[in-house]
Design an enzyme around this catalytic site. Sequence first.
Site, short mmCIF file in Angstrom:
data_model
loop_
_atom_site.label_atom_id
_atom_site.label_comp_id
_atom_site.label_asym_id
_atom_site.label_seq_id
_atom_site.Cartn_x
_atom_site.Cartn_y
_atom_site.Cartn_z
N TYR A 97 0.76 -1.24 -0.05
CA TYR A 97 0.03 0.00 0.02
C TYR A 97 0.87 1.19 0.06
CZ TYR A 97 -3.10 3.84 1.53
OH TYR A 97 -3.67 4.84 1.50
N ARG A 99 1.60 9.04 12.57
CA ARG A 99 1.48 10.36 13.16
C ARG A 99 -0.07 10.47 12.98
NH1 ARG A 99 3.09 14.89 9.46
NH2 ARG A 99 1.18 13.99 8.59
N ARG A 135 -10.59 5.39 8.27
CA ARG A 135 -9.63 5.10 7.55
C ARG A 135 -8.24 4.20 8.25
NH1 ARG A 135 -9.42 10.75 5.43
NH2 ARG A 135 -7.55 10.94 6.57
N PHE A 170 15.65 19.62 -1.83
CA PHE A 170 14.28 19.34 -1.82
C PHE A 170 13.73 17.82 -1.45
CE2 PHE A 170 11.11 17.00 -4.68
CZ PHE A 170 9.87 17.67 -4.59
#
Length: 415
Positions: A168, A212, A225, A285
């Site tokens: 997933y 989290r 969920r 980044f």
Amino acid sequence: MGSLGAILKHPDDFYPLLKLKIAARHAEKQIPSEPHWAFCYSMLHKVSRSFGLVIQQLGPQLRDAVCIFYLVLRALDTVEDDTSISTEVKVPILMAFHRHIYDNDWHFSCGTKEYKVLMDEFHHVSNAFLDLGSGYKEAIEDITMRMGAGMAKFICKEVETIDDYDEYCHYVAGLVGLGLSKLFHASGAEDLATDSLSNSMGLFLQKTNIIRDYLEDINEIPKSRMFWPRQIWSKYVDKLEDLKYEENSGKAVQCLNDMVTNALLHVEDCLKYMSDLRDPAIFRFCAIPQIMSIGTLALCYNNIQVFRGVVKMRRGLTAKVIDRTNTMSDVYGAFFDFSCMLKSKVDNNDPNATKTLSRLEAIQKICKNSGALTTKRKSYIIENESGYNSTLIVILFIILAILYAYLSSNLPNSL
């Protein structure tokens, strides 16, 4: 900026927060004039301010491609996350999303707040996507197709095993890592990273978010969920939602620590991926979110507040990470500091303590062997921060307020 109380407790946060505030104002002034690009960059800053700041440092063409890649996947994620959409409607949209991005007449109303605006005005994203070079478009289409198919699969399938969990996370985040590696390569700035390393970059970020966001996800209306794998949580409780109840606090923390220990598996790959990057802007980044993840895991570990509310890094510490992260030495230093913080919280009576300590020691060994841990570097672990004299803090605020006013009026174009 950060709250007054947080700044008084951590006065050395103030200057990084000040620089971040000025950088944000500068980024807002750089929004393009073309309507579709103006919408995309404005929306980017709304859905992820920190990401919007870091992306501005990339070269123009790569910046545009990464911006659109992010918004396309945020839109796809908005469809997946909206639990009010029936499976019969949701699955075909997810499966066909890679074709919708070519259709500037397509939109689908779902989500809330800024995400609803993104979905309602998706034609702007499609128009911007069509402006991109063919190499960028092909990479975005490919990842969107694979991600949509993976999301559709898990609409009808629960996360039972750790293998399911990894699969997933691959679909929703590992593919993001693969896609970004393809975009970096298409720009000519980087060699093409291996799929395995790229996947780990995404999995580490995604697993941190899943850990989290437990309480937000489990309390989602009209339907929870649930992304924590049954193979882990079933060792501690009968149902995943049982972790949030006070009577299960001890077992909940043990389960949480098990989840964090699982996420640490990906750190070595992430460090290798970042050490191979050549372009400084691409490096920043990639590196800043990874440091934020190890910092977040250090806060979450052994912390019952994960099941009571929101646990996240304070804004001042986030500003420090953004300000200090420029080289691989900075990354090694940050990962060493946050792994030390996490290690200090390990309870030897925790059922996974030995495994957790082993993974943390492996991370620390890599950081030490890099030679980056010099005595001159700034540590994220600072003792006695609250020992500042109150008079000095007041003086500091006056000086920095004057500095902020000066920089705001004279230096925005130099950042």
